[in-house]
Design an enzyme around this catalytic site. Sequence first.
Site, short mmCIF file in Angstrom:
data_model
loop_
_atom_site.label_atom_id
_atom_site.label_comp_id
_atom_site.label_asym_id
_atom_site.label_seq_id
_atom_site.Cartn_x
_atom_site.Cartn_y
_atom_site.Cartn_z
CG HIS A 118 -4.11 -3.69 2.37
ND1 HIS A 118 -3.24 -3.01 3.20
CD2 HIS A 118 -4.72 -2.75 1.61
CE1 HIS A 118 -3.32 -1.71 2.95
NE2 HIS A 118 -4.21 -1.53 1.99
CD GLU A 125 -1.76 -5.43 5.18
OE1 GLU A 125 -1.41 -5.95 4.10
OE2 GLU A 125 -2.16 -4.25 5.26
CB CYS A 139 -1.02 -0.02 1.15
SG CYS A 139 -2.33 1.19 0.88
#
Length: 235
Positions: free
Chosen positions: A212, A214, A109
């Site tokens: 993302h 994560e 990001c």
Amino acid sequence: MKRKPWIGCMPLVDKERESYWLLPGYMEGIILAGGIPIMLPLTGEKDIIIQLAEQCDGFLLTGGQDVSPQIYGEEKLSVCGECSEERDAMEQLLLPRVLELDKPVLGICRGIQFLNAALKGTLYQDLPRELPSPFEHHQKPPYDVPSHKVKICEDTPLHKLIGKREISVNSYHHQGIKKLSPFLQAMAYAPEGLVEAVYMPDKKFVWGVQWHPEFSYQKDEDSVKIFQAFVNACR
Ligand code: MN
């Protein structure tokens, strides 16, 4: 026991709470892939940054505030979000040394955006206004579900890793790559043409993704593969 690589992670900055922090997914994704994540101190002290660059085996440029337009030589528009001068300053010292040492970097990001800005590319300061799109780049929670598709470019390391021409990704970003850095190559595009993944061809592993992993690694095998490719490159 085989030594696991140390991955230095840039801290997130919460100005209101006066705190530095990390989302658990960054750390868990790295641990799952066999690395040891370490949250770096946020500092502008060059000696410390240089030593960190030398001591860690790889670096995660995390998400966070908007990248300061100063870095790519533009005036900050009113639509640009909050910036973090501290992150910008530290990453501007850290990245060149890390690249010199050819240590692995994964930018997520803000991380892909910073890579592009620091390497002579430019950003959309306010993506929805500057590149109107029918695709949702700023999804509502939950963030572990896909928001839009990306086309993966053939003959790129991402394609080699994932083995598909198209995947669905989550999307939670306010800025995006406008002019691609001459030192980076695109590995994936959103349907309207926004660059969503990049790599640096002449380095061992310098990757950035606009989505993302994560948030999605628990559900999505491709997100796990990205963490694995990164951590493996750090060994
Ligand atoms: Mn997106």
